[in-house]
Enzyme design. Structure first.
Site, PDB file in Angstrom:
ATOM      1  N   PRO A  58      -3.894   0.900 -15.414  1.00 50.64           N
ATOM      2  CA  PRO A  58      -5.271   0.223 -15.784  1.00 50.64           C
ATOM      3  C   PRO A  58      -6.166   1.417 -16.198  1.00 50.64           C
ATOM      4  CG  PRO A  58      -4.903   0.599 -13.364  1.00 50.64           C
ATOM      5  CD  PRO A  58      -3.597   0.821 -13.872  1.00 50.64           C
ATOM      6  N   ALA A  96      -8.271   1.851  -4.817  1.00 52.08           N
ATOM      7  CA  ALA A  96      -7.892   3.468  -4.853  1.00 52.08           C
ATOM      8  C   ALA A  96      -9.414   4.081  -5.441  1.00 52.08           C
ATOM      9  CB  ALA A  96      -6.830   3.665  -5.894  1.00 52.08           C
ATOM     10  N   TYR A 107     -13.408   3.838  -4.644  1.00 53.78           N
ATOM     11  CA  TYR A 107     -14.256   2.631  -4.838  1.00 53.78           C
ATOM     12  C   TYR A 107     -14.319   1.894  -3.266  1.00 53.78           C
ATOM     13  CZ  TYR A 107     -14.035   3.999  -9.797  1.00 53.78           C
ATOM     14  OH  TYR A 107     -14.315   4.569 -10.951  1.00 53.78           O
TER      15      TYR A 107
END
Length: 362
Positions: free
Chosen positions: A23, A174, A177
């Protein structure tokens, strides 16, 4: 041992190689967090990845504080994602969406209210906003009676992801956050069932994962964790015990795969001397384990697979400037460099104008 170029089954998804696209936040959606036509071209260019994990995508306005990042909580957003997933599938690719709640890593000017977190804490430094960078604000703790609403937000985003045509979902747990803010003890000072012991601190992660898997199916659900070292001010005093317990809980749910972002002491985007925990997590998690952070060569990636720890590797920034990365790695072709100035800019430059190998050689 399998090769980086061998297929792998990731739950319900058959990936033709073990080169996943990690991502990557790129900031090309609208101010209303609606995906744009350009995003379809971007992801389609990278459809040869074994699996594309989309950029982090907000589950709610409360949870999305990054300017021009996409969301998945409105009908307009869902409809705008459909051409993206359709195009990737037409090119023979597979794509899942990473679902994001940023917690305290946002600014009120973007989300329209005070940030929320596990506890009343603030991140040092400044947040990205539409008016430039502004100081982070102190978050308010999520109340116990707000947790059901948060779980419902994840469920709605998952339902919307499937309606938008995604092949599955990844929960962003992760990088400091919201879920990470509940997991780690320098951010979580709660004295209720979501704080204190490791069992309590992994509770929200487990409940979110169970709720998401209840909608998408465990075989189309994954999660990303960042076990070693500080991440945007979030850290833990006993990461081995915490993340092994988290991996065991995820293993019991039976998710499709677990991705770990593990920077090292020489990391190019975050660095730490805290040892990588993937070997210990490998012992606790039986389904595919995907490793990420600063992999740039076949040799590095294959070594991680040969060690028996990794089943696949998620390549991040390398995919920005090398849309046909699997072919470049397979043939040993040179890798193009990316331009950090255009990582988050709104235009086509540095986004869809990196050529594929055959274009370069033509």
């Amino acid at each position: 041992m399998p090769s980086l170029f061998d297929p792998i089954q990731l739950g319900a998804i058959h990936a033709p190689n073990r080169i996943l696209m990690a991502p990557l936040t790129r900031g090309r959606a609208t101010k209303a967090h609606v995906p744009t036509e350009m995003m379809a071209e971007y992801y389609t260019q990278r459809a040869s990845a074994g699996l594309i994990i989309s950029e982090a995508t907000g589950i709610s306005q409360e949870g999305l504080g990054w300017p021009f990042a996409p969301g998945l909580w409105t009908d307009e957003q869902v409809e705008a994602w459909k051409p993206v997933t359709d195009s990737v599938h037409a090119a023979g690719g597979r794509i899942i969406v990473q679902m994001w709640h940023m917690g305290r890593q946002v600014h009120s000017s973007v989300i329209g209210g005070q940030p929320v977190s596990s506890s009343a804490t603030a991140t040092a430094g400044q947040a990205h906003t539409y008016e430039g960078k502004q100081d982070f604000e102190t978050a308010r703790p999520l109340a116990l009676d707000e947790i059901p609403r948060l779980l419902a937000d994840y469920a709605l985003a998952t339902k919307n992801a499937l309606a938008a045509g995604f092949d599955g979902v990844q929960i962003h747990g992760a990088n400091g956050y919201l879920i990470d803010q509940f997991l780690r003890d320098n951010a979580n000072f709660r004295d209720d069932i979501y704080g204190g012991s490791i069992e309590n601190r992994i509770r929200l992660m487990r409940e979110v994962t169970e709720r998401v898997a209840g909608v998408a199916g465990a075989d189309r659900t994954s999660i990303r964790l960042s076990p070693n070292g500080d991440s945007q001010g979030v850290d833990d005093s006993n990461p081995k015990a915490l993340f092994v317990a988290a991996a065991k809980a995820l293993d019991e749910i039976g998710i499709a795969f677990l991705e770990l972002r593990e920077p090292g002491p020489d990391g190019t985007f975050g660095r730490t001397d805290v040892p990588k925990l993937s070997p210990e997590i490998r012992e606790a998690f039986s389904n595919p384990l995907v490793l990420n952070s600063d992999y740039r060569s076949v040799e590095e990636a294959q070594a991680a697979i040969d060690s028996g720890v990794a089943d696949a590797i998620a390549f991040g920034r390398t995919f920005i400037s090398n849309p046909d990365l699997p072919e470049r790695l397979r043939t040993g072709a040179p890798l193009a460099a990316d331009n950090p100035r255009t990582w988050y800019s709104q235009g086509a430059e540095g986004y869809i104008d990196y050529p594929a190998l055959e274009t370069v050689q033509a």
